[in-house]
Design an enzyme around this catalytic site. Structure first.
Site, PDB file in Angstrom:
ATOM      1  N   ASP A 181      -0.330  -0.640   5.227  1.00  0.00           N
ATOM      2  CA  ASP A 181       0.944   0.072   4.693  1.00  0.00           C
ATOM      3  C   ASP A 181      -0.469  -0.412   2.898  1.00  0.00           C
ATOM      4  OD1 ASP A 181       2.121  -1.166   5.913  1.00  0.00           O
ATOM      5  OD2 ASP A 181       2.316  -3.143   4.997  1.00  0.00           O
ATOM      6  N   LYS A 182       0.485   0.948   2.369  1.00  0.00           N
ATOM      7  CA  LYS A 182      -0.533   1.173   0.803  1.00  0.00           C
ATOM      8  C   LYS A 182      -0.715   0.100   0.147  1.00  0.00           C
ATOM      9  CE  LYS A 182       0.805   4.574  -2.550  1.00  0.00           C
ATOM     10  NZ  LYS A 182       2.194   4.919  -3.603  1.00  0.00           N
TER      11      LYS A 182
END
Length: 246
Positions: free
Chosen positions: A57-58
């Site tokens: 995830d970012k």
């Protein structure tokens, strides 16, 4: 305290790299304005066309792997989705979590788009999701963040047995020990405290270790990426640096 991506391992078949927090693995319609794209950065750095194998995830940092061909990427992906690979993370959660536990709690898919969010949660099929963790260290700080005069936190080592979207963050919310720095599944008062007290504004989740068989030679690849930037600084401030290395 931002970090740049870095190649950790590379041969003619694959490439493993460190992904800083705040970078997307590849372009996404969900975050179309983000310009820090790891896949493009590594393609430019290595000179190879790379194929994504898995995602982080970012807001998550750590180790990630790419294939240099579609066939190698498919083999790696198949292995990562099996029980024969090891995916290990470091995380900081609120409270003193159990010393060791297996969270076996099915999760519905994450609804990213409006048409998905319109569906009642009861209609979304839950998928098997299993997370293992052990507590590495704890700290009690003399600050009243919630209703108690002091605040407690745990450093945990997490191992994924399945790979559902936001699995670690959702599972730790489920056991009432949300991860620090997570705006979606965490607690804003503790996120704000870490930001103001330690100048740590990121999600405290880091992919530290990946073990996988090489898709061509079948040798064991044991890859590790230590925490950097704000995460590393926080470990030092809380006296947790040694706990990570044991």
């Amino acid at each position: 305290m931002s970090c740049e991506p870095e190649i950790i391992f590379e041969d003619e078949h694959l490439l493993a790299a460190y992904k800083p927090e705040g970078w997307l693995v590849h372009r996404s319609e969900i975050d179309r304005h983000e310009t820090r794209i790891l896949l493009q950065y590594l393609r430019d750095l290595s000179g190879y066309h790379l194929y994504p194998v898995h995602r982080l995830d970012k807001p998550t940092s750590g180790i990630i792997i790419f294939g240099k061909s579609g066939e190698v990427a498919a083999r790696l992906q198949q292995q990562l989705e099996s029980e024969y690979s090891l995916k290990q993370y470091l995380a900081v959660c609120r409270g003193y979590c159990p010393e060791q536990e297996t969270i076996d709690y099915p999760l519905p898919p994450v609804a990213d788009f409006k048409h998905q969010r319109k569906r009642p949660k009861s209609e979304l099929p839950r998928q098997e999701a299993i997370t293992l963790f052990r507590r590495l260290a704890t700290v009690e700080l003399p600050y009243a963040v919630d209703r108690y005069p002091t605040s407690r936190y745990s450093l945990v080592e997490v191992q994924l047995k399945t790979g559902r979207r936001h699995q670690i963050r959702r599972h730790f919310k489920h056991i009432q020990h949300p991860l620090i720095g997570c705006p979606k599944y965490g607690k804003s008062s503790h996120n704000r405290f870490f930001s103001q007290q330690f100048d740590c504004k990121r999600l405290l989740l880091h992919a530290v270790k990946l073990e996988i068989r090489h898709p061509v030679s079948d040798t064991l690849l044991a890859l590790r990426a230590e925490p950097r930037g704000e995460f590393k600084k926080l470990m030092e401030l809380l006296g947790w640096s040694e706990a990570i290395n044991h």
